[in-house]
Design a protein around this motif. Structure first.
Motif, PDB file in Angstrom:
ATOM      1  N   SER A   7      17.199  12.907-133.067  1.00  0.00           N
ATOM      2  CA  SER A   7      18.134  12.892-134.189  1.00  0.00           C
ATOM      3  C   SER A   7      17.393  12.297-135.377  1.00  0.00           C
ATOM      4  O   SER A   7      16.513  11.447-135.216  1.00  0.00           O
ATOM      5  CB  SER A   7      19.368  12.041-133.853  1.00  0.00           C
ATOM      6  OG  SER A   7      20.204  11.894-134.977  1.00  0.00           O
ATOM      7  N   GLY A  10      16.210  16.935-140.504  1.00  0.00           N
ATOM      8  CA  GLY A  10      17.061  17.981-141.044  1.00  0.00           C
ATOM      9  C   GLY A  10      18.474  17.533-141.324  1.00  0.00           C
ATOM     10  O   GLY A  10      19.366  18.352-141.548  1.00  0.00           O
ATOM     11  N   GLU A  11      18.689  16.205-141.351  1.00  0.00           N
ATOM     12  CA  GLU A  11      20.031  15.673-141.567  1.00  0.00           C
ATOM     13  C   GLU A  11      19.942  14.211-141.974  1.00  0.00           C
ATOM     14  O   GLU A  11      18.946  13.536-141.714  1.00  0.00           O
ATOM     15  CB  GLU A  11      20.840  15.767-140.277  1.00  0.00           C
ATOM     16  CG  GLU A  11      20.192  14.965-139.145  1.00  0.00           C
ATOM     17  CD  GLU A  11      20.952  14.987-137.841  1.00  0.00           C
ATOM     18  OE1 GLU A  11      22.077  15.515-137.819  1.00  0.00           O
ATOM     19  OE2 GLU A  11      20.428  14.457-136.848  1.00  0.00           O
ATOM     20  N   LYS A  12      20.981  13.737-142.639  1.00  0.00           N
ATOM     21  CA  LYS A  12      21.133  12.302-142.852  1.00  0.00           C
ATOM     22  C   LYS A  12      21.874  11.781-141.630  1.00  0.00           C
ATOM     23  O   LYS A  12      23.075  11.508-141.654  1.00  0.00           O
ATOM     24  CB  LYS A  12      21.908  12.029-144.144  1.00  0.00           C
ATOM     25  CG  LYS A  12      22.085  10.546-144.477  1.00  0.00           C
ATOM     26  CD  LYS A  12      20.778   9.855-144.744  1.00  0.00           C
ATOM     27  CE  LYS A  12      21.012   8.411-145.218  1.00  0.00           C
ATOM     28  NZ  LYS A  12      19.731   7.676-145.387  1.00  0.00           N
ATOM     29  N   GLY A  13      21.138  11.689-140.527  1.00  0.00           N
ATOM     30  CA  GLY A  13      21.752  11.338-139.258  1.00  0.00           C
ATOM     31  C   GLY A  13      21.128  10.114-138.648  1.00  0.00           C
ATOM     32  O   GLY A  13      20.181   9.526-139.189  1.00  0.00           O
ATOM     33  N   ASP A  35      27.453   8.882-140.980  1.00  0.00           N
ATOM     34  CA  ASP A  35      28.713   9.587-141.211  1.00  0.00           C
ATOM     35  C   ASP A  35      29.481   9.763-139.908  1.00  0.00           C
ATOM     36  O   ASP A  35      28.941  10.261-138.910  1.00  0.00           O
ATOM     37  CB  ASP A  35      28.445  10.965-141.833  1.00  0.00           C
ATOM     38  CG  ASP A  35      27.788  10.872-143.193  1.00  0.00           C
ATOM     39  OD1 ASP A  35      28.175   9.978-143.965  1.00  0.00           O
ATOM     40  OD2 ASP A  35      26.899  11.686-143.485  1.00  0.00           O
ATOM     41  N   ARG A  38      28.355   9.186-135.940  1.00  0.00           N
ATOM     42  CA  ARG A  38      27.602  10.162-135.142  1.00  0.00           C
ATOM     43  C   ARG A  38      26.599   9.488-134.228  1.00  0.00           C
ATOM     44  O   ARG A  38      25.995   8.476-134.564  1.00  0.00           O
ATOM     45  CB  ARG A  38      26.884  11.152-136.069  1.00  0.00           C
ATOM     46  CG  ARG A  38      27.817  12.085-136.803  1.00  0.00           C
ATOM     47  CD  ARG A  38      27.011  13.069-137.628  1.00  0.00           C
ATOM     48  NE  ARG A  38      26.051  13.777-136.782  1.00  0.00           N
ATOM     49  CZ  ARG A  38      24.990  14.410-137.269  1.00  0.00           C
ATOM     50  NH1 ARG A  38      24.733  14.374-138.568  1.00  0.00           N
ATOM     51  NH2 ARG A  38      24.163  15.045-136.459  1.00  0.00           N
ATOM     52  N   ASP A  59      22.453   2.689-138.474  1.00  0.00           N
ATOM     53  CA  ASP A  59      21.947   4.038-138.213  1.00  0.00           C
ATOM     54  C   ASP A  59      20.599   4.023-137.511  1.00  0.00           C
ATOM     55  O   ASP A  59      20.044   5.083-137.207  1.00  0.00           O
ATOM     56  CB  ASP A  59      21.889   4.861-139.507  1.00  0.00           C
ATOM     57  CG  ASP A  59      21.062   4.203-140.600  1.00  0.00           C
ATOM     58  OD1 ASP A  59      20.918   2.971-140.593  1.00  0.00           O
ATOM     59  OD2 ASP A  59      20.580   4.929-141.493  1.00  0.00           O
ATOM     60  N   SER A 160      14.658  10.016-147.312  1.00  0.00           N
ATOM     61  CA  SER A 160      16.099  10.021-147.563  1.00  0.00           C
ATOM     62  C   SER A 160      16.478  10.516-148.953  1.00  0.00           C
ATOM     63  O   SER A 160      17.531  11.131-149.139  1.00  0.00           O
ATOM     64  CB  SER A 160      16.667   8.610-147.366  1.00  0.00           C
ATOM     65  OG  SER A 160      16.527   8.178-146.043  1.00  0.00           O
ATOM     66  N   ASP A 339      18.566  16.183-145.554  1.00  0.00           N
ATOM     67  CA  ASP A 339      19.282  17.399-145.184  1.00  0.00           C
ATOM     68  C   ASP A 339      18.341  18.604-145.189  1.00  0.00           C
ATOM     69  O   ASP A 339      17.489  18.749-146.067  1.00  0.00           O
ATOM     70  CB  ASP A 339      20.446  17.634-146.144  1.00  0.00           C
ATOM     71  CG  ASP A 339      21.343  18.753-145.667  1.00  0.00           C
ATOM     72  OD1 ASP A 339      21.138  19.904-146.106  1.00  0.00           O
ATOM     73  OD2 ASP A 339      22.242  18.497-144.854  1.00  0.00           O
ATOM     74  N   ARG A 340      18.527  19.469-144.222  1.00  0.00           N
ATOM     75  CA  ARG A 340      17.650  20.625-144.068  1.00  0.00           C
ATOM     76  C   ARG A 340      17.596  21.484-145.325  1.00  0.00           C
ATOM     77  O   ARG A 340      16.569  22.085-145.645  1.00  0.00           O
ATOM     78  CB  ARG A 340      18.119  21.477-142.871  1.00  0.00           C
ATOM     79  CG  ARG A 340      17.160  22.585-142.479  1.00  0.00           C
ATOM     80  CD  ARG A 340      17.655  23.289-141.220  1.00  0.00           C
ATOM     81  NE  ARG A 340      17.723  22.385-140.091  1.00  0.00           N
ATOM     82  CZ  ARG A 340      16.695  22.096-139.306  1.00  0.00           C
ATOM     83  NH1 ARG A 340      15.504  22.612-139.557  1.00  0.00           N
ATOM     84  NH2 ARG A 340      16.834  21.273-138.286  1.00  0.00           N
ATOM     85  N   SER A 341      18.709  21.540-146.067  1.00  0.00           N
ATOM     86  CA  SER A 341      18.750  22.366-147.273  1.00  0.00           C
ATOM     87  C   SER A 341      17.785  21.879-148.352  1.00  0.00           C
ATOM     88  O   SER A 341      17.460  22.630-149.278  1.00  0.00           O
ATOM     89  CB  SER A 341      20.177  22.400-147.836  1.00  0.00           C
ATOM     90  OG  SER A 341      20.585  21.095-148.236  1.00  0.00           O
TER      91      SER A 341
END
Length: 367
Positions: A7, A10-13, A35, A38, A59, A160, A339-341
């Protein structure tokens, strides 16, 4: 040596990166959120030999209750992080130096301070090849030092903020201007930017500072001789100067000067109570300065126009990301917590940095 993002790619995870070298399997961080609480999916991870913690933010450590899922491996964290936590798995962790070298499961682990949080460290792992993991890092902090790392073949770097290159100083100016116009409430994490905001804004405005008990407690831990090394050389007297004059902020306090309180997203603590009291009181300016976690009062109040958002940098700017990647001279870099985008745009800008586009780095899966 190879690493897989369980994890955090590709994400703010939540952070969780599996490193495999020979027969050793190490997990770098094991977080939750930011968020909707998760969690990393640990179903296919299997047995892990050790968990190494970069710093104590949720996190990065919020899923340590899932240790039985991966074989109850020992946890390693800096002494400052261990002393600041309420998590029993972290409080009883084995010690990582703030800046030093030790062997873990046949891997040489070198650490250095990350410039992001009290007791936070980057991790450099060497076993034939070498891998650098920044966790979260910042080169702008005036309280938390950053130690230059050695070179590494592989690197997992905090990205980030993506391509953002805005420095911290304009945010300091904006917050100072808001505070000089009237009382300001700044929800912030005590083991992070909250105390740095207190130092910078007191020096910038000379306004009274009020801190909640959580911030005062972290400050006292950081100033304790047992925490030597977690602050910059001039950070210790500057933080002590704030603590000696700061007012105690509670749920019943009246608005005054610059008020800094946990929790950062307003879901609880003194900040949560004061937000409930003052969300309709336009005489108090509310400013959030970090990630607006989904479904929180922070997101709701900013979206409704009741609170402002002014980013206080605690992650690297584009220039910092480029500088660290260049210093490491890694043959390949994994950009984490983005984020992947936004990965494509970052890759075009950092055209001199070899970025991976998958959650794998090193080994046969490396692009």
């Amino acid at each position: 040596m190879k690493a897989t993002a369980i994890s955090g790619f590709g994400e703010k995870g939540p952070a969780a990166f599996l490193v495999e070298a020979g027969d050793a399997r190490l997990l770098l961080d094991l977080g939750r959120g930011p968020d909707h609480g998760r969690r990393p999916d640990l179903a296919s991870v299997g047995q892990v030999d050790a968990v190494l913690i970069s710093h104590g933010h949720g996190d990065h450590v919020g899923s340590l209750d899932r240790l039985p899922t991966i074989g109850n491996p020992p946890v390693y964290a800096s002494d400052v992080v261990r002393r600041l936590t309420r998590d029993p798995a972290l409080a009883s962790a084995r010690s990582l130096p703030l800046c030093g070298t030790m062997g873990i499961c046949g891997i040489t682990v070198r650490t250095g301070r990350d410039g992001h949080a009290p007791g936070g460290v980057w991790l450099h792992l060497a076993a034939g090849e070498s891998l650098f993991y920044s966790g979260d890092f910042s080169l702008e902090s005036q309280l938390f030092p950053f130690d230059p790392p050695p070179t590494a073949n592989l690197a997992i770097l905090d990205a980030s903020y993506g391509a953002n290159d805005e420095p911290l100083d304009p945010a300091v100016d904006r917050l100072a201007a808001l505070a000089e116009a009237g009382p300001v409430l700044l929800p912030a994490p005590p083991a992070g930017r909250g105390l740095e905001m207190a130092v910078r804004l007191q020096e910038r405005t000379n306004l009274p500072i009020a801190l909640c008990p959580a911030h005062l407690g972290v400050a006292r831990t950081m100033l304790d001789p047992a925490s030597a090394g977690c602050l910059t050389a001039d950070g210790t007297p500057r933080l002590r100067g704030v603590i000696e004059t700061a007012e105690r902020l509670t749920e019943d306090s009246s608005p005054c000067g610059i008020m800094i309180a946990a929790s950062a997203d307003g879901t609880g603590g003194v900040a949560g109570a004061l937000l409930r009291r003052w969300q309709k009181d336009r005489d108090v300016t509310i400013v959030f300065t970090g990630h607006l976690a989904r479904g929180t009062p922070a997101e709701r109040l900013v979206d409704a126009g009741r609170a402002e958002f002014v980013r206080w940098n605690v992650h690297p700017r584009l220039r910092d990301l480029r500088a660290l990647a260049g210093q490491l001279d890694a043959r390949v870099v994994m950009p984490a917590f983005l984020d992947r985008s936004e990965l494509g745009a970052l890759e075009k800008i950092l055209d001199d940095v070899p970025l991976v586009s998958s959650p794998h780095i090193g080994g046969p899966a490396e692009p």
